[in-house]
Design an enzyme around this catalytic site. Structure first.
Site, mmCIF file in Angstrom:
data_model
loop_
_atom_site.group_PDB
_atom_site.id
_atom_site.type_symbol
_atom_site.label_atom_id
_atom_site.label_comp_id
_atom_site.label_asym_id
_atom_site.label_seq_id
_atom_site.Cartn_x
_atom_site.Cartn_y
_atom_site.Cartn_z
ATOM 1 N N ASP A 61 34.833 42.654 43.654
ATOM 2 C CA ASP A 61 35.830 42.144 42.713
ATOM 3 C C ASP A 61 37.094 41.755 43.471
ATOM 4 O O ASP A 61 38.204 42.151 43.112
ATOM 5 C CB ASP A 61 36.137 43.187 41.636
ATOM 6 C CG ASP A 61 37.062 42.656 40.540
ATOM 7 O OD1 ASP A 61 37.147 41.421 40.373
ATOM 8 O OD2 ASP A 61 37.728 43.480 39.866
ATOM 9 N N HIS A 104 40.912 52.430 38.139
ATOM 10 C CA HIS A 104 39.532 52.653 38.521
ATOM 11 C C HIS A 104 39.416 52.608 40.039
ATOM 12 O O HIS A 104 40.345 52.184 40.731
ATOM 13 C CB HIS A 104 38.621 51.581 37.907
ATOM 14 C CG HIS A 104 39.113 50.187 38.161
ATOM 15 N ND1 HIS A 104 39.880 49.489 37.259
ATOM 16 C CD2 HIS A 104 38.987 49.366 39.239
ATOM 17 C CE1 HIS A 104 40.185 48.299 37.744
ATOM 18 N NE2 HIS A 104 39.651 48.202 38.959
ATOM 19 N N ASP A 171 36.182 54.269 35.882
ATOM 20 C CA ASP A 171 37.578 54.583 35.551
ATOM 21 C C ASP A 171 37.962 55.973 36.040
ATOM 22 O O ASP A 171 37.188 56.939 35.903
ATOM 23 C CB ASP A 171 37.781 54.525 34.040
ATOM 24 C CG ASP A 171 38.276 53.172 33.580
ATOM 25 O OD1 ASP A 171 37.820 52.162 34.147
ATOM 26 O OD2 ASP A 171 39.113 53.126 32.657
ATOM 27 N N ASP A 201 48.349 47.393 38.471
ATOM 28 C CA ASP A 201 47.273 46.698 37.783
ATOM 29 C C ASP A 201 46.884 47.437 36.499
ATOM 30 O O ASP A 201 46.800 48.664 36.470
ATOM 31 C CB ASP A 201 46.065 46.628 38.726
ATOM 32 C CG ASP A 201 44.921 45.813 38.181
ATOM 33 O OD1 ASP A 201 45.137 44.626 37.893
ATOM 34 O OD2 ASP A 201 43.813 46.360 38.063
ATOM 35 N N GLU A 243 51.576 45.013 35.137
ATOM 36 C CA GLU A 243 50.701 44.058 34.475
ATOM 37 C C GLU A 243 50.331 44.673 33.124
ATOM 38 O O GLU A 243 49.481 45.558 33.048
ATOM 39 C CB GLU A 243 49.439 43.790 35.291
ATOM 40 C CG GLU A 243 48.561 42.716 34.643
ATOM 41 C CD GLU A 243 47.094 42.843 35.000
ATOM 42 O OE1 GLU A 243 46.392 41.818 34.912
ATOM 43 O OE2 GLU A 243 46.638 43.945 35.337
ATOM 44 N N HIS A 309 46.125 34.903 39.670
ATOM 45 C CA HIS A 309 44.775 34.950 40.218
ATOM 46 C C HIS A 309 43.712 35.197 39.151
ATOM 47 O O HIS A 309 42.516 35.163 39.450
ATOM 48 C CB HIS A 309 44.694 36.031 41.296
ATOM 49 C CG HIS A 309 45.063 37.398 40.801
ATOM 50 N ND1 HIS A 309 46.348 37.729 40.466
ATOM 51 C CD2 HIS A 309 44.316 38.497 40.562
ATOM 52 C CE1 HIS A 309 46.380 38.977 40.052
ATOM 53 N NE2 HIS A 309 45.176 39.471 40.094
ATOM 54 N N ASP A 310 44.124 35.477 37.928
ATOM 55 C CA ASP A 310 43.186 35.684 36.829
ATOM 56 C C ASP A 310 43.084 34.420 35.978
ATOM 57 O O ASP A 310 43.709 33.406 36.261
ATOM 58 C CB ASP A 310 43.634 36.858 35.962
ATOM 59 C CG ASP A 310 43.536 38.185 36.697
ATOM 60 O OD1 ASP A 310 42.628 38.330 37.531
ATOM 61 O OD2 ASP A 310 44.376 39.071 36.448
#
Length: 567
Positions: A61, A104, A171, A201, A243, A309-310
């Protein structure tokens, strides 16, 4: 003093080490190579670098599946290389913030490996388990359409583990005091190595209660205060940029009504309505979004962005608004993602139209908050829709027209550089635009410099001036006896507007254009008449250029009107 808050009037630049610079010819960037590009960033005028994850990771990811929080992925270098990089930034007056990904871990993290081995493991309660598959396992996925469940059975553990994101990202049980202590330890470690803060994040998921029996997660906001207190104790000027894509009614829960939680938050609410404004040429919903997110403590700040970036998340818009944005900027299903967003970079979304690009960047730099620029947007990089999910907008930086865009000497880069079409590196690259005085890169450098010369945007209170035309938005900022005023035309057609600066006496009768020579003098009724070209914009300083002589040490008007979250 409050003026020492470095994040109030700067410009943040977001980049991934692995896609920004390659020094070893293996197709993966590293900190030695990145350090060689600091002069470029210094010249661009940015004040803060936000680094995406660079810790050891399986890379499933883009590094957000972290396996070791206390090291650097060998592909990017060593801890020594990282310290040399932060030192180089400090020499140039550039701060560094890094991603703090603690909702996570990777399933390859040693903590999870220990947790799955035995119920008696001290790490077992660091994660969220269930003996049976929970009834709500098919709800709450972050990536609908790609992710099928939030619970996965682990054969070794003989139990189900919770994962809000992908199944290889279990998580953490963030309610566990031992996990909380570890998060503070991670923060302290990187602060010691030269970082000035963190982009945290997925904050709403970090502070939410988790478990098979949790039907409706409850946000544990006091956890944010704990993070803040630790940072202020370790390094007084370190920050957390959250975020948190939340509704305006909960903003103050994240900032803290007493300014004791998050220092900064990304303004997703304004971001989504900004794209609706660009698609519809209607500024009214954007004005409402600005008003709705106006309350915040004096020391807090919004992070304003266009793309990151998303995917471009449009989930807060109405269906009609969302459909219009999809139609204008991502009509093909291949351009859409997770049933809520668009997976494209800004330049192709706006059809490569230089006028619209300048308008968008001008808006970002003049809305209340700190601008956040995504790497490559300063040269209008494109996207590669053949890559899966969000990878399409995470392609390597295009430095020159040399092979692979000057990014790597490897014949097989880890991620392909865009090499074809109008956004291919032979046409869009730093070297070419550096030599062109009229390029978007040089325009961005000038606009960044000018943004830093209007501290009223970062520090002041704002007023939306009636324009009598929904396609035009006018915003005035006031701070310490000075004012600046910005006008933007969102439409493809020219506009003539008549407006007042809404200031008493002679103050608002002269508007000095900061970007060109067409200044404005009001008529006898204190009205300004301005003709805006299609997608036109104006940056004005109100009353003349002697503002430094008029600037006081205290903004009495703002201080009198500022309470808990008042501006």
């Amino acid at each position: 003093m409050i003026d020492d808050l470095w994040y109030k009037n700067g410009v943040i630049y977001c980049l991934s080490v692995g896609t920004y610079m390659d020094a070893n010819g293996d197709g993966v960037g590293d900190f030695k190579g990145l350090q060689r590009r600091l002069d470029y960033l210094d010249g661009l005028g940015i004040t803060t670098i936000w680094l995406m994850p660079f810790q050891p990771s399986p890379g499933r990811d883009d590094g957000y599946d972290i396996a070791d929080y206390y090291s650097v992925d060998p592909r990017y270098g060593t801890l020594g290389d990282f310290v040399e990089f932060t030192h180089g930034c400090k020499q140039r007056g550039i701060r560094v913030i890094i991603d703090l990904v603690v909702n996570h871990t990777s399933d390859q993290c040693q903590w999870f490996k220990e947790a799955r081995r035995s119920k008696d493991s001290p790490y077992r309660d660091w994660y969220v388990w269930s003996d049976k598959k929970p009834a709500n396992a098919n709800k709450g996925m972050v990536f609908p359409g790609v992710q099928k469940s939030t619970w996965t059975r682990d054969k070794e553990a003989g139990a189900w583990y919770f994962h809000r994101f992908y199944d290889f990202q279990p998580d953490l049980n963030t309610s566990n005091p031992h996990v909380q202590a570890e998060i503070l330890k991670i923060m302290g470690f990187w602060i010691q190595l030269g970082v000035s803060g963190f982009r945290m994040d997925a904050v709403p998921f970090i502070i939410a209660t988790k478990g098979a029996k949790v039907k409706k997660p409850v946000e544990q906001y006091e956890m944010l205060r704990m993070f803040r207190e630790f940072l202020q104790w370790r390094q007084g000027d370190a920050i957390v940029l959250a975020e948190a894509n939340v509704l305006p009614k909960t903003d103050l829960e994240y900032f803290g009504r007493d300014a004791d939680r998050m220092h900064m938050m990304f303004n997703f609410h304004v971001n989504q309505h900004l794209f609706y404004a660009l698609a519809s040429a209607d500024s009214r919903p954007l004005a409402k979004a600005l008003t709705a997110t106006k309350p915040r403590p004096a020391s807090a700040q919004w992070g304003l962005f266009l793309r990151n970036h998303d995917e471009l998340d449009l989930g807060r818009l109405t269906k009609a608004q969302r459909d219009l944005v999809f139609k204008c900027f991502g009509a093909d299903k291949d351009m859409q993602l997770y049933d809520r967003g668009i997976r494209r970079r800004l330049a192709p979304m706006l059809g490569g139209d230089r006028r619209r690009l300048e308008l968008a960047y001008s808006l970002m730099c003049t809305l209340p908050g700190t601008p956040v620029i995504r790497y490559g947007d300063e040269i209008a990089m494109g996207d590669n829709l053949s890559l899966p999910e969000r990878d399409c907008a995470r392609t390597p930086m295009q430095w020159s027209d040399e092979p692979h865009g000057g990014f790597t000497k490897s014949s097989r880069p880890a991620c392909p550089v865009i090499d074809e079409g109008p956004y291919g590196f032979p046409h869009v690259n730093v070297a070419k635009q550096r030599r062109d005085p009229n390029s978007l890169l040089n325009w961005t450098e000038r606009i960044v410099r000018m943004r830093k010369e209007v501290p009223e945007v970062g520090w002041g209170d704002f007023t939306i001036i009636p324009a009598r035309d929904p396609a035009v938005i006018i915003i005035r900022y006031d701070w310490r006896n000075n004012s600046v005023l910005f006008v933007h035309n969102l439409d493809e057609k020219p506009r003539e507007i008549v407006f007042s600066a809404k200031l008493p006496g002679e103050t608002g009768k002269l508007l000095i254009n900061l970007l060109a020579e067409d200044h404005s003098r009001a008529d006898k009724r204190s009205q300004h008449r301005v003709v805006l070209e299609p997608y036109g914009y104006r940056w004005y300083r109100v009353g003349g250029l002697d503002y430094l002589l008029k600037r006081g040490d205290v903004d009495r008007k703002t201080m009198r009107g500022r309470g808990h979250g008042g501006r």
